[in-house]
Enzyme design. Structure first.
Site, PDB file in Angstrom:
ATOM      1  N   HIS A  42     -72.970   0.809  28.874  1.00 44.78           N
ATOM      2  CA  HIS A  42     -71.733   0.043  29.044  1.00 44.78           C
ATOM      3  C   HIS A  42     -70.824   0.656  30.103  1.00 44.78           C
ATOM      4  O   HIS A  42     -70.279  -0.034  30.953  1.00 44.78           O
ATOM      5  CB  HIS A  42     -70.991  -0.085  27.713  1.00 44.78           C
TER       6      HIS A  42
ATOM      7  N   LYS B 222     -72.688  -3.999  15.118  1.00 43.73           N
ATOM      8  CA  LYS B 222     -72.116  -4.041  13.773  1.00 43.73           C
ATOM      9  C   LYS B 222     -70.622  -3.767  13.818  1.00 43.73           C
ATOM     10  O   LYS B 222     -70.131  -3.053  14.698  1.00 43.73           O
ATOM     11  CB  LYS B 222     -72.822  -3.060  12.849  1.00 43.73           C
TER      12      LYS B 222
END
Lengths: 197, 281
Positions: A39, A106
């Site tokens: 990322h 999650k």
């Protein structure tokens, strides 16, 4: 039991806009993994041509798998989701630059990502944290890997072929967010609990 | 020490690929309490199925095989330095053999050591025992739930937390509220109270090694554990943070004496995949 919505990857605009928070889905086709280092890398120098896989329309899975290399072939042994919130500061840029239609992990994400989901047409999918063997069994094979040497197997980007990979849409492209609903309700409950001695 | 090394490798395998019976039982008992067809119920079913698959195939329950944390009781006369070296050897072997995910990252170079060893990695706590048996406890502590832990210094006005057990209760509820579903609930909560920051974080970790079914020897703390668990489950965060009745499976608290001016509270959060085990040698 609710019958899941079967989705094939890559996703189309209309696939995404039809999905609502609370929908139970299964994914089939190719998706990529990426966590903290991928990322940071993608957000700091968004150059599409550098990534060897076509990310447009696919799902980026927040996962650092345990991968076994047997005779040059990689197999995912354990591949559950990691906590998505850690990459929240990068996600809007990554969605915009790479045309992703799904982010999976999650625990949900923050305001910046929520806005990006709406603006660029993308959904957030939650899958069961810790269910690593159960989920790895839905990964047919590792088709490719990028940044393996530099980032190591946990932080590399894996291209996985998945079949009936289970998830639940918890943030849709219309601004609905199950995580936020649960958080707000639990905050109200907390305020009551800490009022009483 | 060679045989002991292999014993520790097997301890790693057992801890990484199975859930302690008390934790599995608690998950099983939680299932009927959740609404049929809810995200909470389906998450719990997936967790239990995952536990079964991991045990049968001897694969790591969770891909995050965590930071290995050892609590070792060493009989008098046995070298602690040799013990440490044996643990490091076993860690390297277990990483390749189980396999475990390599999680030790150099902070300066950002390089992963590849074998789960490095500066202060794994975490090893050793103490001498008068008993003739060597006891090695291992916990594989996932990063997601470790990140969800909080350290508090009381009093804390924003929570109305004074320097008493009610203040501690407020801290625990606040930590769980902040964690939401990000550390993989249902959680197991370890709490440590005392005079110094380094000591309470260790004490909170110690509590995570206790069986869910045990009772605190101090009746007031036992009552605290019970009440706080009920209140946490009233927050409605639920398994995986998607709503429901089971946010935690247990609360365990340990208290040391504190300084008149200090009251530190550490809340350590364990995920549902609470991997711990013991090797007696």
């Amino acid at each position: 039991m609710v019958t899941p919505v079967a989705l094939n990857l890559p996703l189309s605009d209309s696939d995404v806009s039809r999905l609502k928070a609370g929908d139970i889905v299964t994914l089939s086709g190719r998706l990529v993994t990426g966590r903290d280092r991928i990322h940071k890398y993608l957000a700091e120098r968004p150059r599409k041509e550098e990534v060897p896989f076509d990310l447009s329309g696919t799902v980026l899975y927040h996962c650092g798998p345990v991968v076994k290399n047997t005779d040059g072939e990689f197999r995912a042994v354990a591949a559950g989701p990691t906590t998505s919130m850690r990459v929240d500061m990068y996600e809007a840029i990554v969605i915009r630059e790479y045309g992703l239609r799904g982010i999976m992990g999650k625990g949900g994400m923050g305001e910046g990502t929520r806005r990006a989901l709406k603006e660029y047409g993308c959904v957030y999918l939650h899958t069961v944290g810790g269910a690593a063997v159960y989920l790895a069994a839905r990964i047919r094979k590792a088709v490719g890997v990028w940044k393996l040497e530099e980032f190591g197997p946990t932080e590399a980007m894996w291209l996985f072929e998945v079949e009936d990979f289970p998830a639940i849409v918890t943030m849709d492209s219309h601004g609905n967010d199950l995580h936020r609903e649960v958080e707000e309700a639990s905050f109200r409950r907390l305020s009551e609990l800490i009022k009483k001695q | 020490m060679l045989k002991l090394r292999d014993g520790i490798v097997e301890l790693y395998r057992k801890v990484a690929t199975s859930l302690p019976p008390d934790v599995e039982e608690a998950l099983r008992c939680a299932l009927p309490a959740e609404e049929e067809g809810s995200a909470a119920a389906s998450s719990l079913s997936v967790m239990l199925e995952n536990v079964r698959m991991a045990r049968e195939t001897l694969k790591p329950l969770c891909q995050d095989t965590g930071v290995p944390v050892f609590f070792v009781k060493v009989p008098m006369g046995l070298s602690q330095l040799d013990m440490k070296e044996t643990i490091l050897d076993a860690t390297r072997i277990a990483t390749a053999k189980v396999p475990l995910r390599p999680n030790a990252v150099d902070v300066v170079t950002e390089k992963n050591s590849g074998d789960n060893t490095g500066a202060g990695f794994p975490v090893i706590y050793m103490e001498e025992t008068r008993s003739g048996t060597l006891s090695i406890d291992l916990m594989l502590k996932g990063g997601g739930c470790e990140n969800a832990g909080q350290l508090y210094k009381l009093p804390l006005e924003e929570l109305g937390a004074q320097r008493d057990l009610d203040g501690v209760r407020r801290c625990v509820l606040d930590a769980v509220q902040r964690a939401q579903g990000r550390g993989c609930p249902p959680y197991i909560i370890g709490v440590g109270i005392g005079a110094s920051k380094d000591q309470v974080t260790r004490l909170a970790k110690d509590q995570l090694m206790r069986k869910l079914t045990d009772a605190n020897a101090n009746s007031e703390l036992a009552a605290f554990e019970k009440r706080t668990l009920t209140e946490i489950n009233g927050l409605g965060i639920g398994p995986q943070g998607l709503g429901g009745r089971t946010t935690a499976l247990g609360v365990k608290i340990g208290a040391n004496h504190r300084h008149p001016a200090s009251y530190f509270v550490d809340v350590s959060v364990g995920c549902w995949a609470h991997r711990r085990g013991r090797l007696i040698w």
